[in-house]
Design a protein around this motif. Structure first.
Motif, short mmCIF file in Angstrom:
data_model
loop_
_atom_site.label_atom_id
_atom_site.label_comp_id
_atom_site.label_asym_id
_atom_site.label_seq_id
_atom_site.Cartn_x
_atom_site.Cartn_y
_atom_site.Cartn_z
N GLU A 61 4.17 1.89 11.15
CA GLU A 61 3.81 1.18 9.78
C GLU A 61 2.82 0.04 10.22
O GLU A 61 2.14 -0.26 9.31
CB GLU A 61 5.06 0.86 9.07
CG GLU A 61 5.83 2.18 8.45
CD GLU A 61 7.06 1.73 7.79
OE1 GLU A 61 7.14 0.58 7.61
OE2 GLU A 61 7.83 2.60 7.47
N LEU A 62 3.35 -0.84 10.93
CA LEU A 62 2.67 -2.12 11.34
C LEU A 62 1.24 -1.65 11.82
O LEU A 62 0.32 -2.46 11.76
CB LEU A 62 3.44 -2.88 12.45
CG LEU A 62 4.79 -3.51 11.85
CD1 LEU A 62 5.44 -4.26 13.01
CD2 LEU A 62 4.56 -4.50 10.71
N VAL A 63 1.17 -0.67 12.78
CA VAL A 63 -0.28 -0.43 13.23
C VAL A 63 -1.15 0.08 12.14
O VAL A 63 -2.47 -0.25 12.12
CB VAL A 63 0.02 0.70 14.56
CG1 VAL A 63 -1.01 1.35 14.88
CG2 VAL A 63 0.63 0.18 15.43
N THR A 64 -0.68 0.99 11.26
CA THR A 64 -1.42 1.63 10.15
C THR A 64 -1.87 0.36 9.14
O THR A 64 -2.59 0.79 8.34
CB THR A 64 -0.65 2.59 9.51
OG1 THR A 64 0.34 2.33 9.17
CG2 THR A 64 -0.68 3.80 10.71
N ARG A 65 -1.40 -0.70 9.00
CA ARG A 65 -1.73 -1.70 8.02
C ARG A 65 -3.15 -2.05 8.19
O ARG A 65 -3.54 -2.26 9.21
CB ARG A 65 -0.81 -2.60 8.02
CG ARG A 65 0.39 -2.34 7.38
CD ARG A 65 1.54 -3.73 7.48
NE ARG A 65 2.68 -3.30 6.65
CZ ARG A 65 3.64 -4.11 6.55
NH1 ARG A 65 3.57 -5.45 6.96
NH2 ARG A 65 4.86 -3.93 6.24
#
Length: 68
Positions: A64-68
């Motif tokens: 989730e943090l990478v795809t933000r």
């Protein structure tokens, strides 16, 4: 008959080594690392994998943090 020795007319350079890499020498390993990391972090592609729920939750949070 003595052999002649050649003397240098200019002193040897004592500078550092100048190594220049092409742009793809850094870009390709970085791209490979990111693509392998994304394969690891995508739990929907792992049909047969069963693991610790805490580890799966950690990977989901990182994704989730990478795809933000």
């Amino acid at each position: 008959m003595p052999a002649r020795t050649h003397t240098r007319t200019h002193p040897a350079t004592t500078g550092g080594v100048d190594i220049r890499l092409p742009w793809w020498a850094l870009a390709l390993p970085a791209l490979a690392f990111v693509s392998l990391l994304m394969l690891i972090l995508n739990p929907s592609d792992a049909q047969a994998a069963t693991g610790d729920p805490a580890l799966t939750h950690l990977f989901e949070r990182v994704q989730e943090l990478v795809t933000r």
